[in-house]
Design a protein around this motif. Structure first.
Motif, PDB file in Angstrom:
ATOM      1  N   ALA A   1       4.359 -41.444  89.495  1.00 46.75           N
ATOM      2  CA  ALA A   1       3.077 -41.883  90.047  1.00 46.75           C
ATOM      3  C   ALA A   1       2.331 -40.734  90.712  1.00 46.75           C
ATOM      4  O   ALA A   1       1.095 -40.733  90.771  1.00 46.75           O
ATOM      5  N   ALA A   2       3.072 -39.741  91.217  1.00 45.62           N
ATOM      6  CA  ALA A   2       2.431 -38.573  91.825  1.00 45.62           C
ATOM      7  C   ALA A   2       1.572 -37.820  90.822  1.00 45.62           C
ATOM      8  O   ALA A   2       0.643 -37.094  91.206  1.00 45.62           O
ATOM      9  N   TYR A   3       1.865 -37.976  89.526  1.00 43.75           N
ATOM     10  CA  TYR A   3       1.076 -37.345  88.468  1.00 43.75           C
ATOM     11  C   TYR A   3       0.120 -38.332  87.807  1.00 43.75           C
ATOM     12  O   TYR A   3      -0.460 -38.029  86.759  1.00 43.75           O
ATOM     13  N   GLY A   4       0.001 -39.528  88.392  1.00 42.69           N
ATOM     14  CA  GLY A   4      -0.893 -40.522  87.820  1.00 42.69           C
ATOM     15  C   GLY A   4      -0.327 -41.226  86.605  1.00 42.69           C
ATOM     16  O   GLY A   4      -1.071 -41.755  85.779  1.00 42.69           O
ATOM     17  N   ILE A   5       1.012 -41.239  86.486  1.00 53.87           N
ATOM     18  CA  ILE A   5       1.670 -41.854  85.326  1.00 53.87           C
ATOM     19  C   ILE A   5       2.448 -43.080  85.780  1.00 53.87           C
ATOM     20  O   ILE A   5       3.237 -43.010  86.725  1.00 53.87           O
ATOM     21  N   GLU A   6       2.237 -44.197  85.122  1.00 52.34           N
ATOM     22  CA  GLU A   6       2.992 -45.415  85.416  1.00 52.34           C
ATOM     23  C   GLU A   6       4.227 -45.471  84.515  1.00 52.34           C
ATOM     24  O   GLU A   6       4.119 -45.403  83.296  1.00 52.34           O
ATOM     25  N   LEU A   7       5.390 -45.566  85.146  1.00 49.62           N
ATOM     26  CA  LEU A   7       6.664 -45.597  84.420  1.00 49.62           C
ATOM     27  C   LEU A   7       7.154 -47.037  84.321  1.00 49.62           C
ATOM     28  O   LEU A   7       7.259 -47.735  85.325  1.00 49.62           O
ATOM     29  N   LYS A   8       7.465 -47.465  83.096  1.00 47.09           N
ATOM     30  CA  LYS A   8       7.937 -48.829  82.865  1.00 47.09           C
ATOM     31  C   LYS A   8       9.253 -48.801  82.095  1.00 47.09           C
ATOM     32  O   LYS A   8       9.505 -47.872  81.325  1.00 47.09           O
ATOM     33  N   PHE A   9      10.067 -49.844  82.325  1.00 45.28           N
ATOM     34  CA  PHE A   9      11.335 -49.995  81.610  1.00 45.28           C
ATOM     35  C   PHE A   9      11.406 -51.405  81.024  1.00 45.28           C
ATOM     36  O   PHE A   9      11.074 -52.380  81.700  1.00 45.28           O
ATOM     37  N   THR A  10      11.835 -51.513  79.791  1.00 48.59           N
ATOM     38  CA  THR A  10      12.103 -52.839  79.232  1.00 48.59           C
ATOM     39  C   THR A  10      13.466 -53.302  79.741  1.00 48.59           C
ATOM     40  O   THR A  10      14.318 -52.492  80.123  1.00 48.59           O
TER      41      THR A  10
ATOM     42  N   LEU B   1       5.221 -34.096  80.351  1.00 45.79           N
ATOM     43  CA  LEU B   1       4.054 -34.976  80.381  1.00 45.79           C
ATOM     44  C   LEU B   1       3.123 -34.840  81.584  1.00 45.79           C
ATOM     45  O   LEU B   1       1.939 -35.159  81.461  1.00 45.79           O
ATOM     46  N   PRO B   2       3.597 -34.422  82.775  1.00 44.20           N
ATOM     47  CA  PRO B   2       2.636 -34.254  83.876  1.00 44.20           C
ATOM     48  C   PRO B   2       1.525 -33.270  83.519  1.00 44.20           C
ATOM     49  O   PRO B   2       1.786 -32.195  82.973  1.00 44.20           O
ATOM     50  N   GLY B   3       0.299 -33.668  83.794  1.00 46.31           N
ATOM     51  CA  GLY B   3      -0.845 -32.817  83.510  1.00 46.31           C
ATOM     52  C   GLY B   3      -1.434 -33.001  82.133  1.00 46.31           C
ATOM     53  O   GLY B   3      -2.448 -32.375  81.798  1.00 46.31           O
ATOM     54  N   THR B   4      -0.819 -33.849  81.309  1.00 46.61           N
ATOM     55  CA  THR B   4      -1.332 -34.060  79.951  1.00 46.61           C
ATOM     56  C   THR B   4      -2.394 -35.150  79.900  1.00 46.61           C
ATOM     57  O   THR B   4      -3.064 -35.305  78.880  1.00 46.61           O
ATOM     58  N   GLY B   5      -2.511 -35.915  80.970  1.00 47.01           N
ATOM     59  CA  GLY B   5      -3.485 -36.998  80.982  1.00 47.01           C
ATOM     60  C   GLY B   5      -2.919 -38.342  80.575  1.00 47.01           C
ATOM     61  O   GLY B   5      -3.633 -39.349  80.598  1.00 47.01           O
ATOM     62  N   ILE B   6      -1.641 -38.394  80.208  1.00 46.37           N
ATOM     63  CA  ILE B   6      -1.035 -39.666  79.837  1.00 46.37           C
ATOM     64  C   ILE B   6      -0.964 -40.571  81.059  1.00 46.37           C
ATOM     65  O   ILE B   6      -0.707 -40.115  82.175  1.00 46.37           O
ATOM     66  N   LYS B   7      -1.209 -41.862  80.867  1.00 42.35           N
ATOM     67  CA  LYS B   7      -1.285 -42.797  81.980  1.00 42.35           C
ATOM     68  C   LYS B   7      -0.081 -43.725  82.076  1.00 42.35           C
ATOM     69  O   LYS B   7       0.160 -44.306  83.134  1.00 42.35           O
ATOM     70  N   GLU B   8       0.680 -43.861  81.010  1.00 40.39           N
ATOM     71  CA  GLU B   8       1.770 -44.847  81.015  1.00 40.39           C
ATOM     72  C   GLU B   8       2.900 -44.414  80.092  1.00 40.39           C
ATOM     73  O   GLU B   8       2.654 -43.867  79.015  1.00 40.39           O
ATOM     74  N   ILE B   9       4.130 -44.631  80.541  1.00 40.92           N
ATOM     75  CA  ILE B   9       5.319 -44.368  79.729  1.00 40.92           C
ATOM     76  C   ILE B   9       6.198 -45.607  79.776  1.00 40.92           C
ATOM     77  O   ILE B   9       6.483 -46.126  80.863  1.00 40.92           O
ATOM     78  N   GLU B  10       6.634 -46.064  78.630  1.00 37.17           N
ATOM     79  CA  GLU B  10       7.556 -47.199  78.579  1.00 37.17           C
ATOM     80  C   GLU B  10       8.879 -46.738  77.991  1.00 37.17           C
ATOM     81  O   GLU B  10       8.922 -46.162  76.911  1.00 37.17           O
ATOM     82  N   ILE B  11       9.947 -47.005  78.742  1.00 38.75           N
ATOM     83  CA  ILE B  11      11.284 -46.637  78.294  1.00 38.75           C
ATOM     84  C   ILE B  11      11.922 -47.854  77.623  1.00 38.75           C
ATOM     85  O   ILE B  11      12.134 -48.892  78.257  1.00 38.75           O
ATOM     86  N   ASP B  12      12.210 -47.736  76.334  1.00 42.95           N
ATOM     87  CA  ASP B  12      12.851 -48.803  75.578  1.00 42.95           C
ATOM     88  C   ASP B  12      14.202 -48.300  75.064  1.00 42.95           C
ATOM     89  O   ASP B  12      14.556 -47.127  75.265  1.00 42.95           O
ATOM     90  N   PRO B  13      15.014 -49.141  74.422  1.00 37.59           N
ATOM     91  CA  PRO B  13      16.331 -48.698  73.953  1.00 37.59           C
ATOM     92  C   PRO B  13      16.312 -47.440  73.077  1.00 37.59           C
ATOM     93  O   PRO B  13      17.145 -46.544  73.284  1.00 37.59           O
ATOM     94  N   PRO B  14      15.405 -47.326  72.070  1.00 42.23           N
ATOM     95  CA  PRO B  14      15.386 -46.072  71.298  1.00 42.23           C
ATOM     96  C   PRO B  14      15.131 -44.839  72.166  1.00 42.23           C
ATOM     97  O   PRO B  14      15.664 -43.756  71.886  1.00 42.23           O
ATOM     98  N   THR B  15      14.325 -45.000  73.206  1.00 39.12           N
ATOM     99  CA  THR B  15      14.063 -43.872  74.110  1.00 39.12           C
ATOM    100  C   THR B  15      15.311 -43.498  74.883  1.00 39.12           C
ATOM    101  O   THR B  15      15.592 -42.315  75.112  1.00 39.12           O
ATOM    102  N   VAL B  16      16.082 -44.503  75.297  1.00 34.87           N
ATOM    103  CA  VAL B  16      17.336 -44.233  76.009  1.00 34.87           C
ATOM    104  C   VAL B  16      18.281 -43.441  75.112  1.00 34.87           C
ATOM    105  O   VAL B  16      18.964 -42.514  75.566  1.00 34.87           O
ATOM    106  N   GLU B  17      18.316 -43.783  73.836  1.00 35.34           N
ATOM    107  CA  GLU B  17      19.217 -43.106  72.901  1.00 35.34           C
ATOM    108  C   GLU B  17      18.751 -41.689  72.564  1.00 35.34           C
ATOM    109  O   GLU B  17      19.562 -40.781  72.419  1.00 35.34           O
TER     110      GLU B  17
END
Length: 516
Positions: free
Chosen positions: A331-340, A376-392
């Motif tokens: 959030a300090a970089y303006g990115i919302e982190l989500k987990f399924t 990703l910080p500084g790239t302008g991305i606003k949201e990241i979602e972590i799903d099972p493929p991302t964990v792997e």
């Protein structure tokens, strides 16, 4: 060159100069401020009205599982601080036997977290240390009395507040004589030194071997200050000790087998956790703890191991979940982190494989999120979602995100250039064409300056509407091509076009006059 040792007077002068520079740059709190803080703290203790159920409900918000441990701790802490309240009101018992606590359980089940949450709930200072750093003499390693001195530091130097705090000592099982092979055989001596702290003793506020404390005393003396209290009493300091006691189950199992007649024990074999919970004082003594030492720990709490389902709830439901820390970091970089939810379950399963309990959650999360935190910080991305493929495969997900962002950026830049050209034509009926090299140069400059391509075009060609109208009026030209070189000095290019149009217009007029 020989060294000349200074004479006594020179040494005294140097020592005085050093002591003058030793004082803290921050102003010392006045006695009035100390007294106000002390009275507020005492008032808070006097208003202690928690019930064991209320404390357990507080712990439930942070610590998953360990139901029996939370109940036992809640009862013991309520009893202790009710006694502290009575003592502050002058009604305490003459001989108070403290309910010091022993927490038994494997690493990563929440022992430390339980104690920290208890201290936060009650609002008292707390000190945590590992038993392995102490030695019998204090010369090699630390002195156990340093625990109490650290408690004073946590209370900002106020012994009146520190004497009601909590001392938490982890890895106490490492002090057992059965674990002394290959290390300093002072574990038994450390147990003996801890005995007086566990009951009641006066601990000097400053250690005799503490050079820093001695220098501070000299400094205080020169300033005309005298300490009102040189010792702190441990009567109402609650000690909570913990350890894994890995081989304790074997001792309990042998005792249970001996207690049955015949060669086979009656009933089914018990799991390790159930065996440890049946440990008696004799079992701890056989493990290597001194009888007097284990006897000063009457309240014994047995914590259970955590399975994957427990770790899933630690991540999702605990108010102290490590996910909150990571979400705050992004959030300090303006990115919302989500987990399924599926990702959280997979993380919990992988953490179990680490074999370190809840600590394994941070190990797995760190491995997953590290590439995201770097790229990703500084790239302008606003949201990241972590799903099972991302964990792997987090690296693949990062590359996919970066590729998508790059394609989206190129599309946006292309749209902005087309927008500028369309609006320019619509307003002036003059068409501008950018060569491919000019388009790439515009994109690169916009990126370096941190502005959009559209804003850069408006800035570079702000004078072109009026200038190209003059050109069109002079020679009828309505289409203009801009090269990469033209972008370096756009105004100079415009001026050249205007001058050339006037020249062309003049020549045409001359030729027309000659023909007539």
């Amino acid at each position: 060159m020989s060294f000349v040792f200074p004479d006594p007077q020179e040494m005294q002068k140097r020592l005085q100069d050093f002591v003058k520079s030793f004082g803290s740059p921050n102003p010392m709190p006045s006695e009035t401020d100390k007294e106000d803080r002390r009275e507020k703290f005492k008032e808070k203790i006097l208003q202690f009205q928690f019930t064991p159920k209320e404390i357990k409900s507080y712990l439930d918000r942070f610590v998953i599982k360990q139901e029996e441990a939370k109940k036992v701790l809640s009862v013991a802490v309520c009893d202790h601080y009710n006694q502290v309240k009575e003592a502050l009101m002058g009604r305490g018992p003459v001989h108070y036997v403290k309910q010091n606590i022993l927490l038994v359980g494997p690493s990563g089940v929440g022992k430390t977290y339980l104690v920290r949450c208890l201290a936060d709930c009650i609002g008292v200072p707390m000190v945590k240390a590992d038993a392995t750093k102490f030695s019998e003499t204090g010369y090699v390693g630390a002195d156990v009395e340093d625990l109490v001195r650290e408690l004073i530091q946590q209370a900002e130097g106020d012994t009146e507040i520190a004497q009601y705090g909590i001392v938490y000592l982890d890895e106490v099982d490492k002090l057992a004589s059965s674990n002394m092979i290959g290390r300093d055989v002072s574990g038994r001596g450390v147990q003996s030194n801890l005995l007086k702290l566990l009951e009641e003793t006066d601990v000097p506020v400053k250690a005799a071997y503490d050079v820093l404390g001695q220098m501070q005393s000299i400094f205080d003396f020169q300033r005309g200050l005298r300490s009102l209290r040189k010792t702190i009493n441990t009567r109402y300091i609650l000690f909570i000790l913990s350890g894994a006691f890995e081989k304790l189950s074997e001792i309990v199992q042998r005792r249970i087998r001996r207690s049955h007649l015949g060669f086979q024990p009656h009933g089914p074999e018990k799991v390790v956790a159930d065996l440890i919970s049946e440990a008696t004082t004799a079992d701890f003594v056989e493990y290597g703890l001194e009888p007097e030492f284990i006897g000063r720990l009457p309240v014994r709490v047995f914590c259970q191991s955590l399975d994957a389902e427990d770790l899933f709830h630690v991540l999702r439901d605990s108010e102290g979940s490590i996910l909150k820390q990571y979400k705050s970091s992004f959030a300090a970089y303006g990115i919302e982190l989500k987990f399924t939810e599926e990702a959280l379950r997979l993380i919990a399963e992988k953490a179990i494989e680490e074999g370190t309990g809840a600590r394994g959650l941070m190990t797995i999360c760190e491995k997953i999120l590290r590439p995201f935190r770097f790229e990703l910080p500084g790239t302008g991305i606003k949201e990241i979602e972590i799903d099972p493929p991302t964990v792997e495969d987090p690296e693949e997900k990062v590359l996919k995100i970066l590729k998508e962002m790059d394609e989206a950026k190129k599309t946006k830049e292309k749209e902005e250039i087309e927008q500028f050209l369309h609006e320019f034509y619509k307003s002036n009926e003059i068409r501008i064409i950018f060569q491919n090299e000019a388009i790439e140069a515009l994109k690169q400059e916009a990126q370096e300056r941190g502005i959009s391509v559209l804003d850069l075009c408006k800035e570079k060609f702000k004078n072109y509407a009026l200038g190209l109208k003059l050109v069109k009026k002079n020679n009828g030209q309505s289409v203009f091509t801009i090269s990469k070189e033209d972008l370096l000095h756009p105004d100079e290019t415009l001026n050249n076009w205007i001058a050339a149009s006037y020249k062309s217009n003049f020549l045409q007029s001359t030729e027309s006059d000659s023909c007539s």
